[in-house]
Design a protein around this motif. Structure first.
Motif, short mmCIF file in Angstrom:
data_model
loop_
_atom_site.label_atom_id
_atom_site.label_comp_id
_atom_site.label_asym_id
_atom_site.label_seq_id
_atom_site.Cartn_x
_atom_site.Cartn_y
_atom_site.Cartn_z
N GLY A 57 -56.50 94.31 -9.76
CA GLY A 57 -57.21 94.97 -10.86
C GLY A 57 -58.68 95.19 -10.56
N HIS A 58 -59.02 95.36 -9.29
CA HIS A 58 -60.43 95.61 -8.95
C HIS A 58 -60.85 96.94 -9.59
CE1 HIS A 58 -64.08 96.29 -6.71
NE2 HIS A 58 -63.99 95.07 -6.20
N PRO A 59 -61.99 96.97 -10.29
CA PRO A 59 -62.40 98.19 -10.99
C PRO A 59 -62.47 99.42 -10.08
CG PRO A 59 -63.88 96.36 -11.53
CD PRO A 59 -62.93 95.86 -10.49
N ALA A 60 -62.90 99.22 -8.82
CA ALA A 60 -63.01 100.38 -7.92
C ALA A 60 -61.63 100.94 -7.58
CB ALA A 60 -63.74 99.96 -6.64
N VAL A 61 -60.65 100.05 -7.49
CA VAL A 61 -59.28 100.48 -7.17
C VAL A 61 -58.68 101.21 -8.38
CG1 VAL A 61 -56.93 99.63 -6.72
CG2 VAL A 61 -58.88 98.71 -5.43
N ILE A 62 -58.90 100.67 -9.56
CA ILE A 62 -58.35 101.30 -10.77
C ILE A 62 -58.95 102.70 -10.95
CG2 ILE A 62 -58.28 101.15 -13.30
CD1 ILE A 62 -58.09 98.10 -12.98
N GLU A 63 -60.24 102.79 -10.77
CA GLU A 63 -60.92 104.09 -10.94
C GLU A 63 -60.41 105.09 -9.87
OE1 GLU A 63 -62.47 105.93 -12.79
OE2 GLU A 63 -63.28 107.40 -11.37
N ALA A 64 -60.23 104.61 -8.65
CA ALA A 64 -59.78 105.52 -7.58
C ALA A 64 -58.34 105.98 -7.84
CB ALA A 64 -59.88 104.81 -6.23
N ALA A 65 -57.50 105.08 -8.32
CA ALA A 65 -56.11 105.46 -8.62
C ALA A 65 -56.10 106.50 -9.75
CB ALA A 65 -55.30 104.23 -9.02
N ARG A 66 -56.95 106.29 -10.74
CA ARG A 66 -57.03 107.26 -11.85
C ARG A 66 -57.44 108.63 -11.30
NH1 ARG A 66 -60.16 110.09 -14.43
NH2 ARG A 66 -61.94 109.43 -13.17
N ARG A 67 -58.45 108.61 -10.43
CA ARG A 67 -58.92 109.87 -9.84
C ARG A 67 -57.81 110.53 -9.01
NH1 ARG A 67 -62.21 109.20 -5.76
NH2 ARG A 67 -62.75 107.10 -6.42
N GLY A 68 -57.08 109.71 -8.28
CA GLY A 68 -56.00 110.25 -7.44
C GLY A 68 -54.95 110.97 -8.26
N PHE A 69 -54.74 110.49 -9.48
CA PHE A 69 -53.75 111.13 -10.35
C PHE A 69 -54.32 112.31 -11.12
CE2 PHE A 69 -51.00 107.24 -10.33
CZ PHE A 69 -49.84 107.90 -9.97
N THR A 70 -55.55 112.15 -11.60
CA THR A 70 -56.04 113.16 -12.56
C THR A 70 -56.85 114.27 -11.91
OG1 THR A 70 -57.99 111.81 -12.98
CG2 THR A 70 -56.13 111.52 -14.48
N GLU A 71 -57.44 113.98 -10.75
CA GLU A 71 -58.30 115.01 -10.16
C GLU A 71 -57.70 115.62 -8.90
OE1 GLU A 71 -62.28 113.45 -9.69
OE2 GLU A 71 -62.20 112.50 -11.67
N CYS A 72 -56.50 115.15 -8.50
CA CYS A 72 -55.87 115.67 -7.28
C CYS A 72 -54.39 115.91 -7.58
CB CYS A 72 -55.96 114.66 -6.14
SG CYS A 72 -57.53 113.81 -5.94
N ALA A 73 -53.71 116.57 -6.62
CA ALA A 73 -52.25 116.72 -6.73
C ALA A 73 -51.65 115.55 -5.97
CB ALA A 73 -51.83 118.04 -6.12
N SER A 74 -50.99 114.63 -6.69
CA SER A 74 -50.78 113.32 -6.08
C SER A 74 -49.53 113.16 -5.20
CB SER A 74 -50.74 112.26 -7.18
OG SER A 74 -49.55 112.40 -7.90
N ALA A 75 -48.69 114.16 -5.04
CA ALA A 75 -47.41 113.88 -4.39
C ALA A 75 -47.45 113.78 -2.87
CB ALA A 75 -46.38 114.91 -4.83
N SER A 76 -48.20 114.64 -2.19
CA SER A 76 -48.07 114.70 -0.73
C SER A 76 -49.20 115.53 -0.13
CB SER A 76 -46.72 115.35 -0.38
OG SER A 76 -46.63 115.62 1.00
N ASP A 77 -49.52 115.29 1.13
CA ASP A 77 -50.46 116.21 1.78
C ASP A 77 -49.76 116.97 2.90
OD1 ASP A 77 -50.22 114.42 3.90
OD2 ASP A 77 -52.33 114.55 4.45
#
Ligand SMILES: Cc1ncc(COP(=O)(O)O)c(C=O)c1O
Length: 439
Positions: A57-77
């Motif tokens: 539950g590190h705040p930096a990890v939670i924030e990054a995961a949120r960003r990965g979902f909400t600001e990017c297309a999360s399925a694949s590169d």
């Protein structure tokens, strides 16, 4: 009818994907502690075998995961250029000093990184043989398992053409007193009589052999070994999956050995709670062929954003220095315990990658295997989780989060001291520990 979490787990989850050394239930986690079904908090000195590099539950990890979902297309590169994957590749290349004209491949776990590295090296060099250590653990899928040889993997045959050598273990040299010389003599024999060295594509090393017993090689051993191999065009793969990324008190464990690797593999802590692995290697290996190692969800933005945040946090929060300080604190504490408890034969490690070998007799060094399982079980009962490694399953291993505090390190020593004392004085029965198969 199965009711409790432990009963449902035993009924519905396959044992082949499990390692059981105590009856832990995991409902939640916070900081460096797991929270059990009944609300009890347990200090996680294993850090999920090194994967929980920043705890839970590190705040930096939670924030990054949120960003990965909400600001990017999360399925694949896989089908296009993704900002978070490219940015992470750039960041990773920036912390590998050897990277000049290198590239990055992303996977999901240390296992697939080592697997892919092997296939890419074979394809790029045309050499089909590999050299690795007895006791090595490079992964749990067919390819990476086939260059490993941890006792838990003896159900799977080594790959054809694999050449294995002992790891130089100063506590248990294979012959004589000089652990490194014994291995070099064996290597000379192998290169002369067993296998032409020019057939070997790469040497896989763990700069600190963790599952084989948290073995710290003697000074200069890996440097000389890798130089001997390089003279035959053998590439060096440094598997940093468990002991790299700040844990050894440096970014990379190979730096402590003055080894210059050609290929570096990462996993576990890179994702700090989400699955991601990486290979960093020269362009000519990594550009071997388009579509060579496709795995759909690799490079997804949740994993890549979190991994970027993990690397930034290690740097910004001074966690490499913390690994050094907390590691010294714990090893000093263990050495003080060693003076009072004959069962502790040796304490070793680098930074927050620590093992203490248990023996029944310090002179014969007879492995104290069941005693190690008892120490692990008692440690859990007293409030800390860690597991054991080693060819004789007699080395309790500590790979806690790099966020471990000074107070938690003291707590760890107190719990381990009590657990060792309880085991030495017969307060943990054989029956109690028999329920846990371990590995
Ligand atoms: C040195 C090393 N390499 C590779 C692996 C495989 O990593 P994973 O289990 O995340 O696939 C492990 C796992 O313990 C490891 O210790």
């Amino acid at each position: 009818m199965a009711n409790s979490l432990l009963e449902r787990d035993a009924k519905f989850l396959a044992g082949i994907g499990k390692l059981r050394t105590y009856p832990l239930t995991i409902k939640n986690a916070r900081g460096n502690r797991l929270i059990e079904e009944n609300g009890r908090e347990v200090l996680d000195l294993s850090g999920a075998a090194g994967a929980a590099l920043l705890g839970y539950g590190h705040p930096a990890v939670i924030e990054a995961a949120r960003r990965g979902f909400t600001e990017c297309a999360s399925a694949s590169d896989m089908f296009g250029a993704s900002e978070s994957a490219v940015a992470l590749a750039e960041q990773l290349l920036g912390i590998v000093p050897e990277a000049t004209d290198h590239k990055v491949w992303f996977g999901h776990s240390g296992s697939d990184a080592n697997d892919t590295a092997m296939r890419a090296i074979t394809a790029a060099t045309g050499r089909k043989r590999f050299l690795s250590f007895y006791g090595a653990y490079h992964g749990g899928v067919s390819g990476s398992m086939s260059v490993s040889s941890h006792p838990s993997q003896q159900h799977t045959l080594p790959r054809a053409g694999l050449v294995q050598i002992p790891y130089a273990n100063p506590y248990r040299p294979i012959s004589g007193d000089d652990a490194a010389k014994a291995v070099f003599d064996y290597l000379d024999f192998l290169f002369t009589c067993g296998c032409p060295p020019d057939d070997i594509g790469a040497l896989f090393i763990e700069p600190l052999q963790s599952d084989g017993g948290m073995l710290v090689p003697p000074p200069g051993f890996l440097k000389e070994l890798t130089e001997r191999c390089r003279a035959h065009g053998i590439l060096i793969v440094s598997d940093e999956v468990k002991v790299g990324l700040g844990r050894p008190g440096r970014w990379h464990c190979y730096q402590a050995e003055e080894v210059i690797p050609d290929v570096v593999t990462f996993g576990k802590g890179l994702g700090s709670g989400v699955p991601i692995s990486a290979i960093v290697a020269p362009r000519e290996i990594m550009d071997f062929q388009e579509a060579f190692a496709l795995i759909t969800a690799t490079g997804n933005s949740v994993s890549t954003c979190v991994a970027s945040a993990a690397l930034t946090t290690i740097e910004n929060d001074g966690l490499i220095a913390n690994a050094t300080a907390r590691g010294e604190q714990i090893m000093d504490g263990l050495r003080a315990l060693q003076e009072r408890h004959a069962i502790i034969g040796e304490v070793r490690g680098r930074g927050l990658a620590i093992g203490f070998e248990l023996v029944r007799d310090r002179l014969t060094k007879e492995p104290a295997t069941i005693e190690a399982a008892k120490v692990i079980l008692r440690g859990y009962q007293l409030g800390a989780t860690f597991t054991y490694v080693g060819m004789f399953s007699n080395v309790p291993e500590l790979t806690p989060p790099l966020t471990l505090t000074e107070a938690e390190a003291d707590e760890a020593i107190a719990i381990i001291g009590q657990a060792v004392d309880d085991v030495e004085n017969g307060r943990v029965s054989d029956d109690e520990v028999a329920a846990f198969a371990g590995w």
